[in-house]
Motif scaffolding. Structure first.
Motif, PDB file in Angstrom:
ATOM      1  N   CYS A 168       0.622  -1.509   0.254  1.00 18.18           N
ATOM      2  CA  CYS A 168      -0.024  -0.063  -0.050  1.00 18.18           C
ATOM      3  C   CYS A 168       0.687   1.345  -0.105  1.00 18.18           C
ATOM      4  CB  CYS A 168      -0.517  -0.107   1.240  1.00 18.18           C
ATOM      5  SG  CYS A 168      -1.948   1.453   1.052  1.00 18.18           S
ATOM      6  N   CYS A 189      -0.220   3.392   3.515  1.00 12.00           N
ATOM      7  CA  CYS A 189       0.781   2.996   4.536  1.00 12.00           C
ATOM      8  C   CYS A 189       2.370   2.731   4.217  1.00 12.00           C
ATOM      9  CB  CYS A 189      -0.418   1.465   4.888  1.00 12.00           C
ATOM     10  SG  CYS A 189      -1.912   1.703   4.993  1.00 12.00           S
ATOM     11  N   HIS A 246      -7.289   0.741   0.536  1.00 14.67           N
ATOM     12  CA  HIS A 246      -6.797   1.380   1.086  1.00 14.67           C
ATOM     13  C   HIS A 246      -8.365   2.609   1.063  1.00 14.67           C
ATOM     14  CE1 HIS A 246      -4.438   4.294   3.736  1.00 14.67           C
ATOM     15  NE2 HIS A 246      -5.077   4.642   3.659  1.00 14.67           N
ATOM     16  N   CYS A 252      -5.679   0.442   5.666  1.00 13.19           N
ATOM     17  CA  CYS A 252      -5.576  -0.181   4.534  1.00 13.19           C
ATOM     18  C   CYS A 252      -7.447  -0.609   5.192  1.00 13.19           C
ATOM     19  CB  CYS A 252      -4.752  -0.839   5.179  1.00 13.19           C
ATOM     20  SG  CYS A 252      -3.914  -0.832   2.911  1.00 13.19           S
TER      21      CYS A 252
HETATM   22 ZN   LIG Z   1      -2.837   1.270   3.190  1.00 10.65          ZN
END
Ligand SMILES: [Zn+2]
Ligand SMILES: [Zn+2]
Length: 265
Positions: free
Chosen positions: A111, A114, A124, A131
């Motif tokens: 992600c 993140c 996400h 997420c």
């Molecule tokens: Zn994420």
């Protein structure tokens, strides 16, 4: 491990979420129940029920926001990928994340918000500033469901308050206009969010029952395994408890015990 991200879009969405929830509670209690149902017992019953739904919505939301979605731990030391092209020893399902510079378990994806790899990442979601992954999808689904229930309940109560005869309603023009204004705003808010969560919930159920996350649908990587029974797929997300308990945000989400990181190269 509680996680919280400083993503400005996520934080804005969190503030909007709580503003919308508390506004709905304010309108239902102050403008619907107290103004139009104060003399009947039903008024008190609806106020209590509505606040129970609000409480469950917030509980599911807090768990979705702060729980670990399934972050794959980073390796202790830098890995040597020189054996990657020679076949390596690794299981085929494991992949390499070039950004985290590590091997990650099957179905984990990186992600960008993140900045970590997430187990069975779905997407996400700015509304939970986190997420949606293997370990918090259950709370995310519960949150969507309670928002849906809250929206339907709010619209029904508003509609009922205007249809029924109301001897106790104030004759004051200012009060009447205030009630009308808040009723219209909350109805619009409820219809908007209600349809929104319904659409996301539909997508989520499709993703779970076809065993293909949103990320996999885009990358055309699923379905991950051969067809599995629907109940098995639902249990993977909601846990092994009684299906009736799946809707309550008090029990823990299931955690796959398969080791997330055990590379030896
Ligand atoms: Zn994420
Ligand atoms: Zn990664």
């Amino acid at each position: 491990m509680p996680v919280f991200r400083g993503d400005p879009c996520g934080i804005t969405c969190l503030i909007l979420t709580y503003a919308a929830i508390f506004y709905a509670d304010y309108v239902i209690v102050n403008w619907v129940v107290l103004q139009t149902m104060s003399t009947s017992l039903w008024g008190a019953v609806h106020a209590v029920f509505f606040n129970v739904i609000v409480f469950l919505t917030i509980m599911a939301h807090v768990r979705a926001v702060f729980s670990d979605p399934g972050i794959v731990p980073l390796p202790q030391s830098r890995l040597d990928f020189s054996d990657m092209h020679t076949g390596g020893e690794k299981n085929d399902d494991w992949t390499v994340c070039a950004r985290c510079e590590m091997y990650r378990p099957p179905r984990a994806h990186h992600c960008r918000i993140c900045q970590r790899c997430i187990r069975r990442m779905d997407h996400h979601c700015p509304w939970i500033n986190n997420c949606v992954g293997e370990w918090n999808q259950k709370y995310f689904l519960q949150f969507l469901m309670f928002v849906g229930v809250m929206a339907i309940y709010a619209v029904s109560l508003i509609a009922y308050s205007w249809i029924k005869s109301c001897p106790e309603c104030s004759k004051d023009m200012m009060v009447k206009q205030g009630r009308l204004l808040h009723s219209v705003i909350l109805s619009m808010e409820s219809i908007l969010f209600g349809l929104f969560v319904l659409a996301i919930m539909w997508d989520q159920m499709q993703a779970i029952l076809t065993d293909e996350t949103a990320v996999e649908q885009v990358k055309r990587q699923g379905p991950y395994r051969a067809r599995r029974p629907k109940m098995v797929l639902l249990r993977e997300v909601c846990g092994r408890s009684q299906p009736l308990l799946w809707v309550f945000p008090c029990t823990s989400a299931p955690r796959n015990t398969e080791p997330s990181y055990n590379v030896t190269i």
